[in-house]
Design an enzyme around this catalytic site. Structure first.
Site, PDB file in Angstrom:
ATOM      1  N   GLU A  45      -3.277  -9.825 -10.608  1.00 44.41           N
ATOM      2  CA  GLU A  45      -2.502  -9.314  -9.471  1.00 44.41           C
ATOM      3  C   GLU A  45      -3.393  -8.985  -8.279  1.00 44.41           C
ATOM      4  O   GLU A  45      -3.018  -9.214  -7.134  1.00 44.41           O
ATOM      5  CB  GLU A  45      -1.682  -8.082  -9.881  1.00 44.41           C
ATOM      6  CG  GLU A  45      -0.517  -8.391 -10.810  1.00 44.41           C
ATOM      7  CD  GLU A  45       0.479  -9.376 -10.232  1.00 44.41           C
ATOM      8  OE1 GLU A  45       0.502  -9.573  -9.004  1.00 44.41           O
ATOM      9  OE2 GLU A  45       1.245  -9.966 -11.020  1.00 44.41           O
ATOM     10  N   TYR A 128       3.240  -2.894  -4.191  1.00 40.54           N
ATOM     11  CA  TYR A 128       3.552  -4.144  -4.898  1.00 40.54           C
ATOM     12  C   TYR A 128       2.854  -4.213  -6.259  1.00 40.54           C
ATOM     13  O   TYR A 128       3.488  -4.442  -7.294  1.00 40.54           O
ATOM     14  CB  TYR A 128       3.157  -5.386  -4.074  1.00 40.54           C
ATOM     15  CG  TYR A 128       3.063  -6.579  -4.990  1.00 40.54           C
ATOM     16  CD1 TYR A 128       4.215  -7.185  -5.461  1.00 40.54           C
ATOM     17  CD2 TYR A 128       1.828  -7.011  -5.495  1.00 40.54           C
ATOM     18  CE1 TYR A 128       4.163  -8.210  -6.390  1.00 40.54           C
ATOM     19  CE2 TYR A 128       1.770  -8.035  -6.418  1.00 40.54           C
ATOM     20  CZ  TYR A 128       2.936  -8.636  -6.863  1.00 40.54           C
ATOM     21  OH  TYR A 128       2.880  -9.621  -7.790  1.00 40.54           O
ATOM     22  N   ASP A 146       7.263  -8.715  -3.270  1.00 38.11           N
ATOM     23  CA  ASP A 146       6.144  -9.415  -2.628  1.00 38.11           C
ATOM     24  C   ASP A 146       6.726 -10.314  -1.531  1.00 38.11           C
ATOM     25  O   ASP A 146       7.910 -10.231  -1.220  1.00 38.11           O
ATOM     26  CB  ASP A 146       5.362 -10.240  -3.652  1.00 38.11           C
ATOM     27  CG  ASP A 146       6.125 -11.481  -4.048  1.00 38.11           C
ATOM     28  OD1 ASP A 146       7.373 -11.422  -4.102  1.00 38.11           O
ATOM     29  OD2 ASP A 146       5.492 -12.520  -4.282  1.00 38.11           O
TER      30      ASP A 146
END
Length: 361
Positions: A45, A128, A146
DNA sequence: AACGCGGGGTC
DNA sequence: GACCCAGCGTT
């Protein structure tokens, strides 16, 4: 029939059914329904922030091989992390990655937290990423938003407020659709749909599992969304960059400041990056004012290097200077390195372009 | 809310 | 060229 206000259950069920059939296989992803390693989720991520799946792939594999656990990464020198990160960009991510690894290893016993507030407190983890880790790694029902999901939601509801002001409204709509169960698969499904179907241009609505609920599809104006605020024009900055080479072939590198642009990365020394034109003779006289230039050999030019950063264009004119030992400049943080060893240093892409322009491939 | 912060792919 | 990308931290 169009259902402009889809119910949570029917919408998410549709999306999850689609995911079971069409989920992409990605290096950091486990099969639908199986929880992946939180360390893998976190690492991927961070790398995926503003970076494409294709670019991240090789870096993810390389990092996992070098540092199999968060403890391994925490005990590594930051410089090794930066060297491995070189070329991926947004280098604050690498600095925060290391900081975060240290905190998780030292303060959390190597176990990533599974709640939003704890995740948000960690370096490099924002709204996020916290939501994505909570949902994907821990199966928590958190709302992930996102760029893909912003686009999908703004089309579903034809949101006319420009981003980033629309962010709050989009998050609210997204939260109302997030399922209690399998929120991680649901988030990844939406991101897949955003990447493959609900694309910025020419979306493939014919294969979209949400088309029946999409207001923009009903109206036929999908490409109008998301509405975005106008962007600023990028100025161009210019400078000379120096390739200073000793008779034994070593070239001068130095480390940039720890924060800011290319923070902590290595560079070839250069004059200030300015918007005005650069007068070469004056710049040389100024940059080498304290040096014994009688020991400089012939000075030649390399090909102009063009590079674009987030907020400006840059034109670097390489200047090759062969220096005899008595004339060796004494720069702070200077390091003389053989070009064959450049791979062991944290050289950003801009500087590898300089290498190419000087060594002519 | 606006800005600083990389690099590559795409049209 | 401009836009986009699994955004975050600072001001």
């Amino acid at each position: 029939m169009i259902d402009p206000v889809p119910s949570k259950k029917s919408f998410s069920t549709n999306i999850l059914d689609w995911y079971d059939l069409h989920a992409r296989s990605l290096p950091w992803r486990s099969p639908p329904g199986v929880r992946p390693d939180p360390y893998h989720v976190w690492l991927s991520e961070i790398m995926l922030q503003q970076t494409t799946v294709a670019t991240v792939g090789p870096y993810f594999e390389k990092f996992l091989k070098a540092w199999p656990t968060v403890h391994h990464m925490a005990s590594a020198p930051l410089d090794d992390i930066l060297t491995a990160w070189a070329g991926l960009g947004y280098y604050a991510r690498a600095r925060n990655l290391h900081k975060c690894a240290v905190v998780v290893s030292r303060d959390f016993g190597g176990v990533f937290p599974d709640d939003l507030p704890s995740l948000l407190s960690l370096p490099g983890i924002g709204p996020y990423t916290a939501a994505a880790i909570a949902a994907i790694a821990f199966d928590r029902s958190s709302t992930v938003v996102d760029g893909n999901i912003e686009r999908i939601i703004s089309r579903l509801y034809r949101i006319n407020t420009p981003l980033p002001a629309a962010k709050k409204e989009i998050t609210k709509k997204a939260a109302a659709l997030t399922p209690e169960k399998r929120a991680g698969d649901y988030a990844q499904a939406l991101m897949d749909i955003g990447a493959v179907i609900c694309t910025p241009r020419r979306p493939n609505c014919g294969t979209c599992p949400a088309a029946h609920a999409c207001a923009a599809f009903a109206k036929g104006d999908m490409e109008k969304y998301p509405v975005k605020a106008p962007k600023k024009v990028k100025p161009t900055r210019r400078a000379l960059v120096f390739w200073l080479q000793l008779p034994d072939g070593r070239v001068l590198l130095r480390r940039r400041a720890e924060t800011g642009l290319l923070g902590g990365m290595m560079e070839f020394p250069s004059t200030d990056w300015v918007e005005e034109a650069v007068e070469i003779e004056a710049a040389l006289d100024s940059f080498f004012a304290d040096e014994r230039r009688e020991f400089f050999g012939e000075i030649t030019a390399g090909d102009l290097v063009r590079h674009t950063f987030t907020h400006f264009h840059l034109e670097l004119q390489p200047v090759v200077v062969h220096v005899d030992e008595p004339g060796r400049p004494d720069l702070a943080d200077g390091l003389w390195v053989r070009p064959a060893d450049f791979g062991n240093y944290a050289l950003p892409t801009l500087m590898t372009k300089v290498v190419r322009a000087v060594t002519d491939r």
